[in-house]
Every structure is written in C-alpha cells, then in structure tokens.
Design a protein around this motif. Structure first.
Motif, PDB file in Angstrom:
ATOM      1  N   LEU A 175      12.136   6.241   9.274  1.00 40.38           N
ATOM      2  CA  LEU A 175      10.706   6.459   9.034  1.00 40.38           C
ATOM      3  C   LEU A 175      10.419   7.956   8.876  1.00 40.38           C
ATOM      4  O   LEU A 175       9.620   8.364   8.026  1.00 40.38           O
ATOM      5  N   THR A 176      11.053   8.766   9.708  1.00 37.08           N
ATOM      6  CA  THR A 176      10.847  10.209   9.625  1.00 37.08           C
ATOM      7  C   THR A 176      11.232  10.748   8.245  1.00 37.08           C
ATOM      8  O   THR A 176      10.594  11.646   7.703  1.00 37.08           O
ATOM      9  N   ALA A 177      12.272  10.137   7.673  1.00 32.38           N
ATOM     10  CA  ALA A 177      12.726  10.589   6.354  1.00 32.38           C
ATOM     11  C   ALA A 177      11.815  10.111   5.232  1.00 32.38           C
ATOM     12  O   ALA A 177      11.645  10.815   4.238  1.00 32.38           O
ATOM     13  N   PHE A 178      11.225   8.936   5.382  1.00 31.25           N
ATOM     14  CA  PHE A 178      10.579   8.299   4.231  1.00 31.25           C
ATOM     15  C   PHE A 178       9.072   8.082   4.354  1.00 31.25           C
ATOM     16  O   PHE A 178       8.386   7.930   3.337  1.00 31.25           O
ATOM     17  N   HIS A 179       8.554   8.043   5.567  1.00 34.81           N
ATOM     18  CA  HIS A 179       7.125   7.745   5.730  1.00 34.81           C
ATOM     19  C   HIS A 179       6.284   8.894   5.166  1.00 34.81           C
ATOM     20  O   HIS A 179       6.541  10.065   5.463  1.00 34.81           O
ATOM     21  N   GLY A 180       5.307   8.521   4.345  1.00 36.00           N
ATOM     22  CA  GLY A 180       4.416   9.528   3.770  1.00 36.00           C
ATOM     23  C   GLY A 180       5.020  10.285   2.592  1.00 36.00           C
ATOM     24  O   GLY A 180       4.492  11.314   2.180  1.00 36.00           O
ATOM     25  N   ALA A 215       7.588   8.173  -4.200  1.00 38.31           N
ATOM     26  CA  ALA A 215       8.708   7.357  -4.672  1.00 38.31           C
ATOM     27  C   ALA A 215       9.881   8.245  -5.074  1.00 38.31           C
ATOM     28  O   ALA A 215      11.045   7.925  -4.804  1.00 38.31           O
ATOM     29  N   ASN A 216       9.572   9.387  -5.693  1.00 40.27           N
ATOM     30  CA  ASN A 216      10.631  10.288  -6.113  1.00 40.27           C
ATOM     31  C   ASN A 216      11.378  10.874  -4.913  1.00 40.27           C
ATOM     32  O   ASN A 216      12.616  10.962  -4.906  1.00 40.27           O
ATOM     33  N   THR A 267      15.337  10.311  -3.958  1.00 47.27           N
ATOM     34  CA  THR A 267      16.292  11.422  -4.059  1.00 47.27           C
ATOM     35  C   THR A 267      16.765  11.962  -2.707  1.00 47.27           C
ATOM     36  O   THR A 267      17.788  12.638  -2.650  1.00 47.27           O
ATOM     37  N   PHE A 268      16.035  11.657  -1.618  1.00 42.12           N
ATOM     38  CA  PHE A 268      16.489  12.194  -0.330  1.00 42.12           C
ATOM     39  C   PHE A 268      17.795  11.514   0.074  1.00 42.12           C
ATOM     40  O   PHE A 268      17.894  10.289   0.094  1.00 42.12           O
ATOM     41  N   ILE A 287      10.007  -0.177  -7.249  1.00 40.92           N
ATOM     42  CA  ILE A 287       9.257  -1.242  -7.920  1.00 40.92           C
ATOM     43  C   ILE A 287       7.762  -0.939  -7.901  1.00 40.92           C
ATOM     44  O   ILE A 287       7.060  -1.140  -8.889  1.00 40.92           O
ATOM     45  N   GLN A 288       7.278  -0.445  -6.764  1.00 40.36           N
ATOM     46  CA  GLN A 288       5.833  -0.240  -6.610  1.00 40.36           C
ATOM     47  C   GLN A 288       5.353   1.093  -7.168  1.00 40.36           C
ATOM     48  O   GLN A 288       4.180   1.415  -7.074  1.00 40.36           O
ATOM     49  N   GLN A 289       6.285   1.860  -7.683  1.00 38.53           N
ATOM     50  CA  GLN A 289       5.985   3.218  -8.140  1.00 38.53           C
ATOM     51  C   GLN A 289       4.837   3.221  -9.137  1.00 38.53           C
ATOM     52  O   GLN A 289       4.808   2.386 -10.016  1.00 38.53           O
TER      53      GLN A 289
END
Lengths: 146, 410
Positions: free
Chosen positions: A94-99, A102-103, A107-108, A144-146
């Motif tokens: 979550l820390t890596a991806f929340h907020g 999509a890009n 890429t992370f 998909i939701q991008q």
C-alpha cells in the motif's frame, strides 16, 4: 475508496522512505518479521462484510482481500488479510501504490524495493505466499481502469 | 518438561541416527520438523547412489554387455529388497515416480474395468493424491465416489463406513496414516469389512511406511503405495504393490519401451507384470537408493525406533498442552508421530514464519487435505512431524519458540 474500507496510514502519513529506514534497522529475519507483525497491526482490519470473495486474491497462503478504486488521476488502495505478517507485507504494498497514478504503479519496481528491504524471501518461487500475485493484480486493475 | 514424560529410550538413539545425516550435521542449528513432507537422507543412501553411478550404471533390461547386466541386477535386486521389506513377492512390486503415480496407475489400469454406478469409498482422511485420481476415474467411468465421514474426534466413523459398503462397492481407498493429522484409521477392521463386501482395498502408505515396517501379507491390502523420499530414500521413486492375480489382469496404462513383448503396426502385446506397468527407462539409481534406504532402516532396532518416536511425540504434546490457545487436531486419535495445530489467536502462517526465523522448519497450510481441514472447520494448520533423527532438544526448542511466537502474535 468508499466507506466500507477503514482509513489507513500507508502511502500518506507513512512513506516509503520511512519504512525503508525502519526495515534497515531491523537486522535479522526475526526482527524483520516482528516489524511486519507490527505494521500488520497498524493496518486496520476490514469489517467482516467487506471481506467478500470477489475481493480475494488467489494464490496466497493466507486469505488476502484487495480493493482498488480510481480517484481522479490516482488510485486508492485498501487491503486486508487474516495473517498479521501478510498484513505487514500489504502495508508495504500500500505504501508503494496507494495514492499513485497508473503510470507510477506500472513503473515502480516493487520487487527491487522488497529486495532492498531484505525481504526477498517473500518473493521466492515457493507456493508459500502470493506477494507476486497481489502486485500483478494491482498492476492489472490499474492498467485496465487507467 | 513435567514428570509425566516417559524417559528417552534408549539413551543416545537420536544422536547416533542424527550423526549419519550430512544435511543435519552441516546445519547444527536447524530443527527439521517436516519429515512428513520429505525426510532427510543418510550418508549411506547418498554413497550408494553415487557408487552405483560411478561403478555400475547403464540402462536396464536390454543391454547385452556386462555393465548393463550389472545395472539390471542392481535394479532388480532393489525390487527384491522392496518385496522383502513389504513381505510380498518381487513380481508384485511396480516401481513408480512416487505414491501419487502409483495411485494414478491403479485408477487408470484397474479402474478401466469400472462401470457406471460402481462405487469407490474414499475416506475424509485422505491426501488429495488419494482423492483426485478417483474423481477423475469417476468422470471417465461413471463410477460414484462415496466419501467416508469422520467422527467428532477426527477418526473414521466406522458405523457410517459400514453403512456405505454395499454390492456396488468396488474399492476402498484409505490411508495408513493421515498426512495432515497423523491419524491412523482402524485398517485391519476396514479391510476385512471391505473384503467381506467383495471390494478391493488400496492403502496409501506414504506416511505410514516411515513409522514401522508394513507386513502386507498380514494386512491383506490388495494395493499398497508409498514413496521413497519419505523413507530416507531418493525423490522420484515410489512403489506400487499389487496382488499378483490382480496385476496379471490389469491393462497397461502408459505405453513405451520396456512394457512390451512385441510391437507391430498390426498391434502390440505386452510384457507380464511388473514390467507391463513400467514404460520407458525407470528411475534406476533411485531404485538402488531406495533399496539402500531400506538396508539402512534395517540397521535400526525397530522397537527402539518406535519407542524413540513415541517418546518425542509424547514430549511434544505434553509441552503443547501447557501453551494457551493451541488445539491439537484429532489429538485423541491413534496417530503417527505427526501433530497438527490450530491456534485460537494466531494464523498458522505467521507462527511458521516466526519459527522459521529461529531455524525451525514446520509446514503450514492445507497439507493437500482440504476435505480433512474442512472437517475441523479450519482453512490452515501448522504441522509438526517427527522422524528417527529428531532429538528431545529439537522438541524443546520448538516448544520454547512456539511459546514466544504466540506471545509476539497475541
């Protein structure tokens, strides 16, 4: 994120840098696991009725539920598990991806970061846990939701 | 440890055994409690396999030269050794990849005679390897799977079992010891009842074989399957025992070399058992390694081994009873030295992770026995399994680590 999911601090009040520092201080496998247990405690449990089968991520040793919703140009993530250590790993995810956008999600290099944290064993080929499955699912939904 | 615990018997047994296992010698801090998944290998087995490759290795059965004859002799001597171990005849021993393949062989070959409506009784104690091959057979043949339920304690419900036996029952598929809980079903009574009903019996010996030499002549099973790798032998080798008169009438299930008498495009005729069921190059060195494992086992005093395992198992479970929030699954049934745990306030995965941090290797999950875990209403358990090379110190370190781990997770 709708009201079904409790607020969590990961990716907002708790940053990647902070967790990188805390994991670096936890030397040894036991200390790292203890820290994951602690992070798992800081990730609030979902209410029972939110733990629905359609939110289950398959391929995990313990049950993992994941919810992703688009909020403007970024994604809000929430996750839960019946395992404390897996919840600790979810806190990292979550820390890596929340907020993030999509890009940014695409890429992370989460695997690289997990390796830097000394937790590579959780990404092993063993059927033991599904951290890879979780990350794949997040990237798939975000694209998909991008 | 409280005073109720029996004394270790005989003193030093485990240390003597342990000293023969190089992996345990090279990892003195490892507490290996996952022998039900696979056992470690004694030096003698490794040396024998190595020596076979360096002195006698060639393909078997078709060579006209001395080396091939030597390899064939070693391979067939392994078959003889397995037959002697099980107290049956050599031509009743088929080499397979493992227990799973042995059961699939029976399901494909013997199973090809089943008719729609024929019934296969499968117990709820079974590993998926003794469930899914029968489900696939049922799909092919129209036969019906009748699950044998368990009682409250986690043992076979014998009354229910008897009521399931009938004129359409063709086979009872039953384990010697459940891999997920260790529970030993009342095999002798079940086999007698199944035979009285005109059914055959396949016994999954994968777990049972490691904890006492099975006397198949006395047991009366029609088929018996086990794997070498749980019996201090190599991976990739397993055994199917089949009664001679049954094997004689069973069709081949895989085609290839070794299993034929003659081949032409008009049709082929097949070799006699056991070669009929061993298509292709068999696991030759692995069979030689398995025979070595049986010889090695034969050097241990069987009574001392049984007493040692019972002592460790009792010490473990006495200790577990002192811990709060720990439930032993099927704890009141007769069991192989296997203990499956469920925790009131911790996930088995978390406990296993923290044990792993202390070099204590246990298994967690559903143990390929989802119907059995469903019987207990749980989705995951932690399994501790003991073997000849485990020591009282292994048990005590596991208990101490469990105690601390449950504190961390409380």
């Amino acid at each position: 994120m709708n009201d079904a999911f409790p607020d969590h601090p990961f990716g907002t009040r708790i940053s990647r840098d902070e967790l990188t520092g805390r994991l670096a201080h936890a030397t040894g496998w036991e200390a790292k696991n203890r820290l994951l247990v602690q992070l798992g405690r800081d990730l609030p449990d979902w209410p029972a009725d939110a733990r629905t089968d359609d939110r289950l991520v398959s391929g995990c040793e313990s049950r993992v539920w994941l919810a992703i919703s688009r909020q403007g140009s970024t994604f809000a993530l929430s996750a839960d598990s019946d395992s404390r250590i897996i919840k600790g790993l979810l806190a990292l995810v979550l820390t890596a991806f929340h907020g993030r956008s999509a890009n940014e999600i695409a890429t992370f290099d989460l695997e690289h970061w997990i390796g830097e944290l000394g937790l590579l064993r959780f990404l092993s080929a063993s059927r033991g846990n599904g951290l890879r499955a979780i990350v794949l699912k997040i990237r798939e939904i975000a694209s998909i939701q991008q | 440890m409280d005073s109720q615990c029996p004394a270790p018997f005989p003193a030093g047994f485990a240390d003597t055994v342990r000293s023969q296992f190089p992996l345990l010698q090279q990892n003195p801090d490892l507490v290996y409690l996952d022998s039900a998944a696979s056992s470690q290998k004694p030096q003698y087995v490794l040396d024998t396999e190595q020596a076979f490759y360096t002195s006698s290795y060639a393909n078997v059965h078709r060579g006209s030269y001395a080396l091939a004859s030597a390899a064939t002799e070693a391979f067939e001597n392994a078959r003889t050794a397995v037959a002697a171990f099980l107290n049956v005849a050599s031509d009743e021993i088929v080499f397979t990849r493992g227990t799973t393949e042995a059961i699939n062989l029976v399901a494909h070959s013997w199973g090809s005679t089943l008719r729609p409506g024929d019934e296969i009784l499968v117990s709820t104690l079974e590993h998926h390897a003794n469930i899914v091959p029968w489900q696939l057979l049922a799909q092919r043949s129209g036969a019906v799977i009748r699950p044998i339920p368990l009682d409250q304690a986690g043992q076979i419900d014998l009354a229910a079992f008897h009521s399931l036996l009938g004129p359409r029952t063709r086979l009872l598929a039953i384990t010697q010891a459940a891999n997920a809980t260790g529970t030993r079903p009342p095999l002798a009574a079940m086999i007698a009842a199944a035979h009285a009903a005109g059914a055959l019996v396949l016994v999954d010996g994968a777990q049972g074989v490691a904890h006492g030499k099975p006397d198949l002549a006395a047991l009366g099973a029609d088929f018996y399957a086990f794997s070498g790798h749980k019996l201090f032998g190599p991976t990739g080798i397993g055994v199917l025992f089949g009664r001679r008169d049954l094997l004689a009438h069973m069709p081949p299930w895989q085609g290839g070399g070794e299993m034929i008498a003659s081949v032409s495009f008009a049709g082929s005729s097949f070799a006699a058992p056991p070669q009929r069921f061993e298509a292709g190059t068999p696991p030759i060195a692995q069979a030689v390694g398995l025979a070595a494992a049986l010889r090695w086992l034969g050097t241990l005093d069987a009574d001392a081994l049984a007493a040692h395992e019972a002592f460790l198992h009792s010490r473990l479970e006495h200790g577990l009873q002192q811990l709060r929030g720990v439930r032993i699954l099927a704890g009141n049934t007769p069991r192989a030295p296997i203990t499956a745990l469920h925790f009131d306030k911790a996930h088995a995965f978390d406990v296993a992770q923290l044990l792993d941090a202390r070099q204590i290797a246990v298994r967690v999950g559903q143990h390929c026995a989802q119907p059995l875990l469903a019987h207990f209403g749980i989705s995951s358990s932690l399994r501790i399994s003991l073997a000849a090379y485990n020591t009282p110190d292994d048990v005590d370190r596991c208990l101490a680590a469990l105690d601390e781990t449950l504190d961390i997770l409380a």
